[in-house]
Design a protein around this motif. Structure first.
Motif, PDB file in Angstrom:
ATOM      1  N   PRO A 129       0.875  -1.377  -0.050  1.00 38.71           N
ATOM      2  CA  PRO A 129       0.116  -0.029   0.008  1.00 38.71           C
ATOM      3  C   PRO A 129       0.773   1.246  -0.015  1.00 38.71           C
ATOM      4  O   PRO A 129       0.521   2.269  -0.542  1.00 38.71           O
ATOM      5  CB  PRO A 129      -0.652  -0.189   1.383  1.00 38.71           C
ATOM      6  CG  PRO A 129      -0.801  -1.601   1.474  1.00 38.71           C
ATOM      7  CD  PRO A 129       0.690  -2.152   1.061  1.00 38.71           C
ATOM      8  N   PHE A 130       1.965   1.303   0.628  1.00 36.44           N
ATOM      9  CA  PHE A 130       2.958   2.274   0.853  1.00 36.44           C
ATOM     10  C   PHE A 130       3.503   2.766  -0.783  1.00 36.44           C
ATOM     11  O   PHE A 130       3.326   3.993  -1.130  1.00 36.44           O
ATOM     12  CB  PHE A 130       4.149   2.162   1.724  1.00 36.44           C
ATOM     13  CG  PHE A 130       3.607   2.500   2.980  1.00 36.44           C
ATOM     14  CD1 PHE A 130       3.460   3.501   3.597  1.00 36.44           C
ATOM     15  CD2 PHE A 130       3.091   1.267   3.697  1.00 36.44           C
ATOM     16  CE1 PHE A 130       3.209   3.846   5.091  1.00 36.44           C
ATOM     17  CE2 PHE A 130       2.654   1.314   5.207  1.00 36.44           C
ATOM     18  CZ  PHE A 130       2.565   2.785   5.801  1.00 36.44           C
ATOM     19  N   ILE A 131       3.910   1.576  -1.394  1.00 37.04           N
ATOM     20  CA  ILE A 131       4.434   1.991  -2.848  1.00 37.04           C
ATOM     21  C   ILE A 131       3.654   2.330  -3.674  1.00 37.04           C
ATOM     22  O   ILE A 131       3.689   2.867  -4.696  1.00 37.04           O
ATOM     23  CB  ILE A 131       5.134   0.374  -2.992  1.00 37.04           C
ATOM     24  CG1 ILE A 131       6.259   0.193  -1.986  1.00 37.04           C
ATOM     25  CG2 ILE A 131       5.829   0.574  -4.583  1.00 37.04           C
ATOM     26  CD1 ILE A 131       6.933  -1.277  -2.224  1.00 37.04           C
ATOM     27  N   LEU A 132       2.370   1.671  -3.556  1.00 39.01           N
ATOM     28  CA  LEU A 132       1.212   2.339  -4.287  1.00 39.01           C
ATOM     29  C   LEU A 132       0.925   3.606  -4.496  1.00 39.01           C
ATOM     30  O   LEU A 132       0.370   4.380  -5.477  1.00 39.01           O
ATOM     31  CB  LEU A 132       0.078   1.452  -4.150  1.00 39.01           C
ATOM     32  CG  LEU A 132      -0.220  -0.116  -4.673  1.00 39.01           C
ATOM     33  CD1 LEU A 132      -1.663  -0.482  -3.968  1.00 39.01           C
ATOM     34  CD2 LEU A 132      -0.144  -0.294  -5.936  1.00 39.01           C
ATOM     35  N   SER A 133       1.422   4.411  -3.364  1.00 39.48           N
ATOM     36  CA  SER A 133       1.172   6.016  -3.422  1.00 39.48           C
ATOM     37  C   SER A 133       1.830   6.546  -4.554  1.00 39.48           C
ATOM     38  O   SER A 133       1.404   7.425  -4.969  1.00 39.48           O
ATOM     39  CB  SER A 133       1.690   6.314  -2.040  1.00 39.48           C
ATOM     40  OG  SER A 133       1.639   7.715  -1.987  1.00 39.48           O
TER      41      SER A 133
END
Length: 457
Positions: free
Chosen positions: A196-200
């Protein structure tokens, strides 16, 4: 009719502004809430495990709070340049800063891998998130409110406000997907939390494209053409309006302290901490995240309703209803969560969301109408940042400490209720400025006018 009002009435531009503010704010708060939720679910174990389960949880929530201490600096920088060179540029800059910090968190090594360096790097990136958030909100709400006709400011200002519950919905939904489907169990701790963090990064690109397509605020354009910008806005703000800043910050502190019971990751941690580690409920992660996501939909609806209704009955009356709704359910929330039943938890969070929405949806218009145009970005940003520190910065950490000390959540309910009462009183003291002119034609009146009811009498 002034040029500002005429331009603000353009329906096409209003739709673009609404889309840009809600999308940008959603992305910004997705990043912010993602960290807060992860702090409640995994950061204690991954970055602070040597401290022990309960202490690690308190430290993880402390990192959530520390970022709030840097919000005033972000608010000062964004407010200064937002009042000097424009609202639009600062919105793009703050969005990029948040996106870079959030994406890098997804690549951080854990304590087991690099030792003490891991929590240090995590803290540094959280501070960057705090700087970004401090400047983001003020610019987004002013772009929405300053473009709007006077009788639609509450509704238009609600668009960046609903970006907050949408961000929570998105963060909770993605985390629920990762914990329940893609990377259940230990896989979530090993790598699933990172996704979810990398999807940012992808979301940030979308947000930048949308925000660059919006025109500058007509109010800023007007004061810029008249060369009425203030050289050092923060000095002017505290020289003439310091009491207004304090009282308005207290109104937000009540909402923020209450809201961070869910948005700050505390309920997620409270409900999911294993009984063996001192937890009181012991639920699974995925249903808890789904309950929070569902309640965020209720929060979204109530937020937009509050903004719209405030155009009809005034900001102050809308706030008063919200505080009453909050106080009516604060002592019901934790008993419902304690049942361990996901539907009763959802019910409690949804009831809580009514007060959350009705003390938040009108806030954009409310704050914008309090400050003169030449220092408005600085005024709303600094006030918001101070209110966040007083209210939500350490609310999850305090709640975790109270439960660890007393063995129940009753003390947490009393703590939140006390902050709400203070905010309620501050709301009663401030005058309702609904519908006043926002442009340069009202600059002198706002600089010299009274905002507190005793003075106005």
């Amino acid at each position: 009719m002034s040029q500002t009002v005429t331009k603000a009435a353009n329906p096409r531009e209003l739709r673009r502004v609404a889309a840009a503010t809600v999308i940008g704010t959603t992305i910004e708060w997705y990043d912010f809430f993602l960290y807060a939720s992860a702090a409640g679910l995994v950061f204690g174990k991954l970055f602070f495990e040597p401290a022990g389960p309960q202490a690690a949880t308190i430290i993880a929530f402390a990192t959530v709070g520390v970022s709030f201490l840097f919000r005033p600096l972000g608010a000062f920088l964004a407010g200064h340049f937002g009042d000097r060179i424009g609202r639009k540029s600062m919105l793009v800059i703050t969005l990029i800063l948040m996106g870079v910090a959030t994406t890098l968190i997804g690549f951080l090594p854990t304590y087991d891998q690099v030792g003490i360096l891991a929590p240090i790097l995590l803290m540094a990136l959280r501070i960057l998130q705090g700087l970004s958030t401090g400047g983001e909100w003020g610019g987004a709400v002013l772009m929405a409110v300053e473009h709007a006709p006077a009788d639609q400011r509450g509704r238009m200002g609600a668009f960046p406000q609903i970006g907050v519950p949408i961000g929570l919905l998105l963060a909770s939904g993605v985390l629920a997907l990762m914990t329940g489907v893609i990377s259940p169990g230990e896989q979530f701790l090993e790598w699933g939390w990172r996704v979810p963090f990398i999807l940012s990064f992808v979301l940030i690109v979308v947000g930048i494209v949308v925000r660059r397509a919006v025109e500058e605020s007509p109010v800023f354009t007007e004061i810029s053409e008249r060369k009425e910008q203030t050289k050092i806005p923060i000095v002017e703000l505290f020289r003439k309006h310091w009491l207004l800043v304090v009282l308005a910050a207290l109104t937000f502190a009540g909402n923020n302290a209450a809201g961070y019971m869910t948005t700050g990751g505390y309920i997620q941690n409270y409900a999911t901490m294993p009984l063996a580690d001192g937890g009181l409920v012991g639920m699974e992660r995925t249903p808890v995240l789904l309950a929070v996501a569902g309640a965020s939909v209720v929060w979204l609806i109530m937020t937009f309703a509050a903004g719209t209704i405030s155009d009809r009955i005034g900001r102050k009356k809308t706030y008063i209803f919200g505080w009453i709704a909050f106080l009516a359910v604060i002592f019901v929330l934790f008993p419902l969560v304690n049942t361990g039943n996901v539907w009763l938890m959802f019910l409690g969070l949804s009831l809580f969301a009514i007060g959350n929405g009705f003390t938040y949806g009108q806030q954009a218009a409310y704050f914008a109408e309090l400050f003169p145009a030449s220092i408005r970005y600085t005024g709303v940003s600094i006030t918001y940042a101070i209110g966040a520190i007083l209210g939500g910065a350490f609310a999850p950490m305090i709640a975790a400490w109270l439960v660890a000390s007393t063995g129940s959540a009753t003390a947490v309910a009393f703590y939140i209720a006390a902050v709400m009462v203070i905010a309620f009183v501050a709301t009663l003291v401030l005058r309702d400025r609904t519908g006043i002119p926002l442009g340069a034609e009202n600059q002198e009146a706002q600089e010299n006018g009274h905002f507190i009811w005793e003075k106005a009498a």
